[in-house]
Design an enzyme around this catalytic site. Sequence first.
Site, PDB file in Angstrom:
ATOM      1  CG  HIS A   1      12.771  14.017 -16.481  1.00  0.00           C
ATOM      2  ND1 HIS A   1      11.450  13.747 -16.719  1.00  0.00           N
ATOM      3  CD2 HIS A   1      12.961  15.309 -16.808  1.00  0.00           C
ATOM      4  CE1 HIS A   1      10.864  14.828 -17.193  1.00  0.00           C
ATOM      5  NE2 HIS A   1      11.758  15.794 -17.256  1.00  0.00           N
TER       6      HIS A   1
ATOM      7  CB  ALA B   1      -4.087   0.840  -5.339  1.00  0.00           C
TER       8      ALA B   1
ATOM      9  NE  ARG C   1       5.693   8.119  -0.408  1.00  0.00           N
ATOM     10  CZ  ARG C   1       5.151   6.978   0.027  1.00  0.00           C
ATOM     11  NH1 ARG C   1       5.744   5.829  -0.208  1.00  0.00           N
ATOM     12  NH2 ARG C   1       4.020   6.985   0.685  1.00  0.00           N
TER      13      ARG C   1
ATOM     14  CG  HIS D   1       4.763  -0.359  -3.796  1.00  0.00           C
ATOM     15  ND1 HIS D   1       5.229   0.915  -3.575  1.00  0.00           N
ATOM     16  CD2 HIS D   1       3.744  -0.527  -2.918  1.00  0.00           C
ATOM     17  CE1 HIS D   1       4.524   1.484  -2.611  1.00  0.00           C
ATOM     18  NE2 HIS D   1       3.619   0.623  -2.188  1.00  0.00           N
TER      19      HIS D   1
ATOM     20  CB  THR E   1       8.553   7.202  -9.491  1.00  0.00           C
ATOM     21  OG1 THR E   1       9.105   5.905  -9.725  1.00  0.00           O
ATOM     22  CG2 THR E   1       9.073   8.175 -10.535  1.00  0.00           C
TER      23      THR E   1
HETATM   24  P1  NAD Z   1      -8.747   0.759   4.386  1.00  0.00           P
HETATM   25  O1  NAD Z   1      -8.806  -0.317   5.427  1.00  0.00           O
HETATM   26  O2  NAD Z   1      -9.013   2.165   4.788  1.00  0.00           O
HETATM   27  O3  NAD Z   1      -9.739   0.395   3.196  1.00  0.00           O
HETATM   28  C1  NAD Z   1      -9.916  -0.895   2.697  1.00  0.00           C
HETATM   29  C2  NAD Z   1     -11.342  -0.984   2.197  1.00  0.00           C
HETATM   30  O4  NAD Z   1     -11.517  -2.261   1.580  1.00  0.00           O
HETATM   31  C3  NAD Z   1     -12.389  -0.877   3.320  1.00  0.00           C
HETATM   32  O5  NAD Z   1     -13.329   0.132   2.986  1.00  0.00           O
HETATM   33  C4  NAD Z   1     -13.008  -2.266   3.361  1.00  0.00           C
HETATM   34  O6  NAD Z   1     -14.379  -2.256   3.741  1.00  0.00           O
HETATM   35  C5  NAD Z   1     -12.821  -2.714   1.910  1.00  0.00           C
HETATM   36  N1  NAD Z   1     -12.880  -4.169   1.738  1.00  0.00           N
HETATM   37  C6  NAD Z   1     -12.288  -5.137   2.480  1.00  0.00           C
HETATM   38  N2  NAD Z   1     -12.593  -6.339   2.004  1.00  0.00           N
HETATM   39  C7  NAD Z   1     -13.379  -6.145   0.913  1.00  0.00           C
HETATM   40  C8  NAD Z   1     -14.015  -6.998  -0.022  1.00  0.00           C
HETATM   41  N3  NAD Z   1     -13.911  -8.327   0.076  1.00  0.00           N
HETATM   42  N4  NAD Z   1     -14.744  -6.453  -0.994  1.00  0.00           N
HETATM   43  C9  NAD Z   1     -14.891  -5.114  -1.103  1.00  0.00           C
HETATM   44  N5  NAD Z   1     -14.311  -4.250  -0.249  1.00  0.00           N
HETATM   45  C10 NAD Z   1     -13.569  -4.757   0.742  1.00  0.00           C
HETATM   46  O7  NAD Z   1      -7.295   0.631   3.732  1.00  0.00           O
HETATM   47  P2  NAD Z   1      -6.562   1.752   2.849  1.00  0.00           P
HETATM   48  O8  NAD Z   1      -5.711   2.573   3.745  1.00  0.00           O
HETATM   49  O9  NAD Z   1      -7.544   2.400   1.963  1.00  0.00           O
HETATM   50  O10 NAD Z   1      -5.565   0.840   2.007  1.00  0.00           O
HETATM   51  C11 NAD Z   1      -6.050   0.008   0.984  1.00  0.00           C
HETATM   52  C12 NAD Z   1      -4.888  -0.752   0.345  1.00  0.00           C
HETATM   53  O11 NAD Z   1      -4.063   0.164  -0.373  1.00  0.00           O
HETATM   54  C13 NAD Z   1      -3.976  -1.456   1.365  1.00  0.00           C
HETATM   55  O12 NAD Z   1      -3.640  -2.734   0.853  1.00  0.00           O
HETATM   56  C14 NAD Z   1      -2.751  -0.579   1.391  1.00  0.00           C
HETATM   57  O13 NAD Z   1      -1.584  -1.296   1.750  1.00  0.00           O
HETATM   58  C15 NAD Z   1      -2.709  -0.137  -0.071  1.00  0.00           C
HETATM   59  N6  NAD Z   1      -1.840   1.001  -0.359  1.00  0.00           N
HETATM   60  C16 NAD Z   1      -1.138   0.909  -1.504  1.00  0.00           C
HETATM   61  C17 NAD Z   1      -0.257   1.912  -1.851  1.00  0.00           C
HETATM   62  C18 NAD Z   1       0.540   1.768  -3.126  1.00  0.00           C
HETATM   63  O14 NAD Z   1       1.482   2.547  -3.382  1.00  0.00           O
HETATM   64  N7  NAD Z   1       0.203   0.810  -3.956  1.00  0.00           N
HETATM   65  C19 NAD Z   1      -0.107   3.031  -1.020  1.00  0.00           C
HETATM   66  C20 NAD Z   1      -0.883   3.120   0.126  1.00  0.00           C
HETATM   67  C21 NAD Z   1      -1.750   2.076   0.477  1.00  0.00           C
END
Ligand code: NAD
Length: 320
Positions: free
Chosen positions: A172, A122, A155, A179, A153
């Site tokens: 649909h 993610a 959203r 992304h 999608t």
């Molecule tokens: P966050 O900062 O709240 O959480 C990140 C976590 O990763 C923290 O708990 C941190 O301690 C941990 N972490 C960092 N380095 C690490 C490592 N080497 N090993 C293990 N854990 C580690 O961030 P978040 O808001 O939870 O977002 C996480 C990711 O999800 C971001 O990259 C964000 O952009 C992404 N995201 C993706 C989508 C999507 O549609 N794919 C949507 C929203 C957010």
Amino acid sequence: MRMPKINSVALIGTGAVGSSYAFALINQGIVDELILIDINSEKAEADATDMNHGMIAAPHPTDVKYGTYNDCHDVDLVVICAGVAQKKGETRLDLVDKNLKIFKGIVDSVMESGFDGIFLVATNPVDILSYAVWKYSGLPKERVIGSGTILDTARLRYNLGQYFNVSPNNVHAYIIGEHGDSELPVYSTASVANTNILKLIDNNNEYSFEDLDAIFIDTRDAAYKIIEGKGATYYGISMGLLRITKAIFRNENAILPVSAYLDGQYATKDVYIGVPCVVNREGIQSIIELELSNKEKTLFNNSVKTLKGEILAKYFDIQL
Ligand code: NAD
């Protein structure tokens, strides 16, 4: 006595997205075991305790514990939500650089445990990091899945549902591509109650094509607005991850827009990108090729180019 099969997930990264996903998972009782791993092990341990204290109200018992990479050896699914977010003044490439380094460490540690299941990614930029997980892990492409455009999608379907005043479940429509900013809506095949939405608009003065464009722009830029309001987005994506997890463990053959490795589909090779896929217990069973209009084809190719040319080619030896 034969032991019953345990469905287990290891979640790496228990930040806002990871912990929301874990909470959704126990509330829907999808798995038997959930292992929380984070560089901040105190947080992972505290989350596990906190979630176990709510188990009395869950529909199915989930054994939640915190753990280490060694615990990944016999889990079915590893979900990665770990990483760093973009900081002020940082470019997207700076973020890729940092998260690729973090991912190399994570994936190497998971594979050293003897893990032989499915990865679900993610962390952003999700299409690039899914490609990296596939490369670093050496697992078959079918067993590395990115969340892709599942949130975008969802959203879009929600926003179209509001516009046409029907449930998003009866809309649909897909967003495909990166992304990110170069994604596109596939309106040419979108429908409500089996009626193509372009026809629906043609036949009704209340609706307009301008509104449809505005709905897509709102959808594409939704994250910026949410981040302005509360610093991050996490509930929507955690429900998207939950949907993919359910499709895997229930062997659903569900069609979901996820980031998958293209190997000739959409006349494209060697990239992870969001497209509708059939998802089941084996991972990505197949990729659905939507019939795109010429305009959609151009936009999709542009999205592929953005991912491959601007980013992937800088880090991997890819076929352009
Ligand atoms: P966050 O900062 O709240 O959480 C990140 C976590 O990763 C923290 O708990 C941190 O301690 C941990 N972490 C960092 N380095 C690490 C490592 N080497 N090993 C293990 N854990 C580690 O961030 P978040 O808001 O939870 O977002 C996480 C990711 O999800 C971001 O990259 C964000 O952009 C992404 N995201 C993706 C989508 C999507 O549609 N794919 C949507 C929203 C957010």
